[in-house]
Write a protein that holds these residues in place. Structure first.
Motif, PDB file in Angstrom:
ATOM      1  N   GLY A  50     117.084  67.120 -86.336  1.00  0.00           N
ATOM      2  CA  GLY A  50     115.890  67.050 -85.507  1.00  0.00           C
ATOM      3  C   GLY A  50     115.102  68.350 -85.408  1.00  0.00           C
ATOM      4  N   SER A  51     115.599  69.405 -86.051  1.00  0.00           N
ATOM      5  CA  SER A  51     114.924  70.708 -85.928  1.00  0.00           C
ATOM      6  C   SER A  51     113.630  70.775 -86.755  1.00  0.00           C
ATOM      7  CB  SER A  51     115.880  71.833 -86.345  1.00  0.00           C
ATOM      8  OG  SER A  51     116.310  71.634 -87.680  1.00  0.00           O
ATOM      9  N   GLY A  52     113.481  69.865 -87.695  1.00  0.00           N
ATOM     10  CA  GLY A  52     112.253  69.855 -88.497  1.00  0.00           C
ATOM     11  C   GLY A  52     112.472  70.261 -89.945  1.00  0.00           C
ATOM     12  N   LYS A  53     113.724  70.214 -90.417  1.00  0.00           N
ATOM     13  CA  LYS A  53     114.028  70.592 -91.812  1.00  0.00           C
ATOM     14  C   LYS A  53     113.255  69.756 -92.821  1.00  0.00           C
ATOM     15  CE  LYS A  53     118.370  69.524 -91.435  1.00  0.00           C
ATOM     16  NZ  LYS A  53     118.551  69.252 -90.000  1.00  0.00           N
ATOM     17  N   SER A  54     113.394  68.417 -92.683  1.00  0.00           N
ATOM     18  CA  SER A  54     112.790  67.536 -93.689  1.00  0.00           C
ATOM     19  C   SER A  54     111.266  67.664 -93.659  1.00  0.00           C
ATOM     20  CB  SER A  54     113.204  66.087 -93.435  1.00  0.00           C
ATOM     21  OG  SER A  54     114.610  66.001 -93.394  1.00  0.00           O
ATOM     22  N   THR A  55     110.713  67.811 -92.473  1.00  0.00           N
ATOM     23  CA  THR A  55     109.268  67.993 -92.359  1.00  0.00           C
ATOM     24  C   THR A  55     108.839  69.277 -93.062  1.00  0.00           C
ATOM     25  OG1 THR A  55     109.425  66.922 -90.196  1.00  0.00           O
ATOM     26  CG2 THR A  55     107.352  68.006 -90.722  1.00  0.00           C
ATOM     27  N   THR A  73     111.683  61.697 -92.661  1.00  0.00           N
ATOM     28  CA  THR A  73     111.703  62.520 -91.436  1.00  0.00           C
ATOM     29  C   THR A  73     111.886  61.637 -90.203  1.00  0.00           C
ATOM     30  OG1 THR A  73     109.310  62.329 -91.206  1.00  0.00           O
ATOM     31  CG2 THR A  73     110.129  64.225 -92.416  1.00  0.00           C
ATOM     32  N   GLY A  74     112.226  62.295 -89.109  1.00  0.00           N
ATOM     33  CA  GLY A  74     112.305  61.608 -87.832  1.00  0.00           C
ATOM     34  C   GLY A  74     113.523  60.723 -87.671  1.00  0.00           C
ATOM     35  N   LYS A 155     108.193  73.898 -84.485  1.00  0.00           N
ATOM     36  CA  LYS A 155     107.502  73.139 -83.425  1.00  0.00           C
ATOM     37  C   LYS A 155     106.802  74.025 -82.408  1.00  0.00           C
ATOM     38  CE  LYS A 155     110.759  69.319 -83.952  1.00  0.00           C
ATOM     39  NZ  LYS A 155     111.505  68.218 -83.367  1.00  0.00           N
ATOM     40  N   ASP A 157     103.739  74.507 -82.097  1.00  0.00           N
ATOM     41  CA  ASP A 157     102.578  73.795 -81.533  1.00  0.00           C
ATOM     42  C   ASP A 157     102.949  73.060 -80.248  1.00  0.00           C
ATOM     43  OD1 ASP A 157     102.721  70.697 -83.340  1.00  0.00           O
ATOM     44  OD2 ASP A 157     104.165  72.329 -83.446  1.00  0.00           O
ATOM     45  N   ASN A 203     105.066  73.095 -88.279  1.00  0.00           N
ATOM     46  CA  ASN A 203     104.983  72.321 -89.521  1.00  0.00           C
ATOM     47  C   ASN A 203     103.705  71.498 -89.581  1.00  0.00           C
ATOM     48  OD1 ASN A 203     107.409  73.180 -90.658  1.00  0.00           O
ATOM     49  ND2 ASN A 203     108.572  71.716 -89.440  1.00  0.00           N
ATOM     50  N   ARG A 204     103.042  71.375 -88.440  1.00  0.00           N
ATOM     51  CA  ARG A 204     101.773  70.650 -88.418  1.00  0.00           C
ATOM     52  C   ARG A 204     100.621  71.541 -88.866  1.00  0.00           C
ATOM     53  NH1 ARG A 204     104.289  66.692 -87.375  1.00  0.00           N
ATOM     54  NH2 ARG A 204     104.870  65.749 -85.387  1.00  0.00           N
TER      55      ARG A 204
HETATM   56  N1  LIG Z   1     104.893  68.951 -83.269  1.00  0.00           N
HETATM   57  C1  LIG Z   1     105.767  69.197 -84.247  1.00  0.00           C
HETATM   58  N2  LIG Z   1     106.647  68.260 -84.619  1.00  0.00           N
HETATM   59  C2  LIG Z   1     107.512  68.531 -85.625  1.00  0.00           C
HETATM   60  C3  LIG Z   1     107.523  69.773 -86.276  1.00  0.00           C
HETATM   61  N3  LIG Z   1     108.497  69.745 -87.209  1.00  0.00           N
HETATM   62  C4  LIG Z   1     109.056  68.531 -87.160  1.00  0.00           C
HETATM   63  N4  LIG Z   1     108.481  67.778 -86.197  1.00  0.00           N
HETATM   64  C5  LIG Z   1     108.867  66.416 -85.804  1.00  0.00           C
HETATM   65  O1  LIG Z   1     110.204  66.462 -85.366  1.00  0.00           O
HETATM   66  C6  LIG Z   1     110.924  65.286 -85.752  1.00  0.00           C
HETATM   67  C7  LIG Z   1     112.179  65.667 -86.532  1.00  0.00           C
HETATM   68  O2  LIG Z   1     111.800  66.289 -87.735  1.00  0.00           O
HETATM   69  P1  LIG Z   1     112.677  66.181 -89.067  1.00  0.00           P
HETATM   70  O3  LIG Z   1     111.939  66.942 -90.099  1.00  0.00           O
HETATM   71  O4  LIG Z   1     113.033  64.780 -89.355  1.00  0.00           O
HETATM   72  O5  LIG Z   1     113.982  67.002 -88.629  1.00  0.00           O
HETATM   73  P2  LIG Z   1     115.374  67.172 -89.418  1.00  0.00           P
HETATM   74  O6  LIG Z   1     116.341  66.225 -88.797  1.00  0.00           O
HETATM   75  O7  LIG Z   1     115.772  68.584 -89.178  1.00  0.00           O
HETATM   76  O8  LIG Z   1     115.139  66.882 -90.844  1.00  0.00           O
HETATM   77  C8  LIG Z   1     109.958  64.463 -86.573  1.00  0.00           C
HETATM   78  O9  LIG Z   1     109.438  63.453 -85.747  1.00  0.00           O
HETATM   79  C9  LIG Z   1     108.867  65.440 -86.969  1.00  0.00           C
HETATM   80  O10 LIG Z   1     107.617  64.821 -87.103  1.00  0.00           O
HETATM   81  C10 LIG Z   1     106.577  70.768 -85.834  1.00  0.00           C
HETATM   82  O11 LIG Z   1     106.515  71.911 -86.323  1.00  0.00           O
HETATM   83  N5  LIG Z   1     105.711  70.423 -84.827  1.00  0.00           N
END
Ligand SMILES: Nc1nc2c(ncn2[C@@H]2O[C@H](COP(=O)(O)OP(=O)(O)O)[C@@H](O)[C@H]2O)c(=O)[nH]1
Ligand SMILES: [Mg+2]
Length: 398
Positions: A50-55, A73-74, A155, A157, A203-204
């Protein structure tokens, strides 16, 4: 007797040309260029679920999460799978979406073995919050294995928006960013990691906050022969990066020009022009995608920057704008610009020629290719700057 002699001499000359060193030399330069464009770069992206790796893996490759080839993602991470995501234009650059240490339940050393740490040039450890014990243990183990790691706090933002809502008119963006950064760094210090930088990223909006600084730092700390690989794979987040890409491409042009000079000595009439145009088309198409000026990249940019696709197309002025790069297009544009291509001396090129000590036809071919590729590169870099200004240049808020 005479006739026989002349004929024999002629045949011998053709044979010599066909087996000429120049063919080998051209092939050698070409394979050098290919090697340059295929330096492997493997980047490991890790952090909690959930930290935003895949994004991050998607946006850094210029993709939206819905695009083909995007990392899902998500979703809550449940597998220990290590997944590779090659860059769409530079498949030698691979971003690895790694499971979080927590997901695997391995201690840091076992984890690194599981993901195959040897292959990575460096790791990026992402957290959407303060960094946890797992993150720190992993960083220490990566260091012990003599690899590099970089902390990314994602994240941003979100945090800024929350803070603005809470504080109203008291809100100060810079203070908020400084506080988050200091918190992260202090947290790492109390867990035993001194002197560690943390990069604040959204990431946005990759072009804001610390992502440009992260990009510069990675570039600086990479071994020299890997720098261009990273540079070409990076999204166009600012004018500096566009300029650097241009300079890196410019430095390669003398090699392409040499190849065309060598081909100019080919015994078959007409081969030289056709081969040059084909080679140029391939090279110019590479400029186009690397500057993000192909339709697909423009569409993605339009979406993320909330600008219409047509508005982006409208700011481009070169005859290559929004065109599929073909041999025919290359020849057409060159014939429009004959005076520029033929008359202006290529300074760097001229200095490079004596190494070959080549006849006039070859020099002409060298200079023409050099000038033409430089002209195409200028055009596309200019368009890239215009598109950047239109899409992101004024966009400084989250
Ligand atoms: N607002 C915002 N949302 C983010 C950011 N990075 C990821 N997200 C959201 O956080 C959620 C988890 O991201 P994901 O990339 O799946 O995390 P992972 O489990 O580490 O791969 C998703 O709903 C993304 O859209 C960011 O920099 N800003
Ligand atoms: Mg994921």
């Amino acid at each position: 007797y005479d006739e026989y002699n002349i004929k024999a001499g002629y045949v011998a000359r053709i044979e010599k040309l066909q087996n000429n060193d120049t063919v080998a030399a051209a092939a050698k330069i070409q394979s050098y260029l290919e090697e340059q464009n295929n330096v492997p770069l493997n980047i490991g992206i890790t952090g909690e679920s959930g930290s935003g790796k895949s994004t991050f893996v998607n946006v850094i490759r210029g993709l939206n999460s819905k695009d083909d080839g995007a990392a899902p993602t998500g979703c809550v991470e449940t597998t220990m799978e290590v997944k590779s995501y090659p860059h769409p234009n530079y498949p030698n650059v691979i971003f690895w979406d790694l499971p979080g240490v927590g997901t695997t339940n391995f201690p840091a050393d076992k984890y690194l073995k599981h993901v195959g740490f040897e292959r990575f040039d460096f790791f990026i450890i992402i957290s959407a919050d303060r960094f946890r014990e797992n993150d720190v243990k992993l960083a220490l183990e990566i260091k012990r294995m003599q690899k590099k790691f970089y902390f990314v706090r994602s994240k941003i933002d979100h945090n800024l928006r929350d803070e603005r809502d809470d504080q109203g008119s008291e809100f100060n963006e810079k203070q908020t960013l400084d506080r988050i950064r200091t918190n992260c760094i202090q947290g790492l210090q109390t867990q035993g990691l001194e002197d560690t930088n943390v990069f604040l990223v959204s990431n946005r909006k990759l072009h804001l906050f610390d992502f440009p600084l992260l990009q510069q730092t990675l570039e600086r700390e990479l071994p020299a022969h890997k720098r261009d690989a990273l540079l070409f794979a990076m999204p166009n987040i600012n004018l500096e990066i566009i300029q650097k890409k241009k300079e890196a491409f410019q430095a390669q042009i003398k090699y392409f020009a040499s190849v065309s000079a060598l081909i100019a000595s080919a015994p078959v009439p007409g081969v030289s022009v056709a081969a040059d145009a084909a080679m140029m088309a391939t090279t110019v198409a590479q400029y186009q995608v690397t500057f993000g000026l192909d339709d697909e990249s423009l569409q993605t940019l339009a979406l993320t920057a909330h600008v219409s696709f047509d508005d982006l197309k409208a700011v481009m002025t070169s005859p290559l704008a929004a065109q599929k790069i073909t041999k025919e297009l290359i020849i057409k544009v060159i014939s429009f610009s004959v005076s520029e291509v033929a008359l202006m001396a290529a300074e760097e090129g001229a200095r490079f020629i004596p190494i070959f000590g080549i006849p006039a036809a070859m020099s002409m071919s060298f200079i023409c290719t050099y000038r033409a590729l430089s002209m195409f590169l200028d055009m596309l870099a200019d368009d890239a700057q215009r598109v950047f200004r239109r899409a992101l240049g004024l966009d400084t808020s989250v």
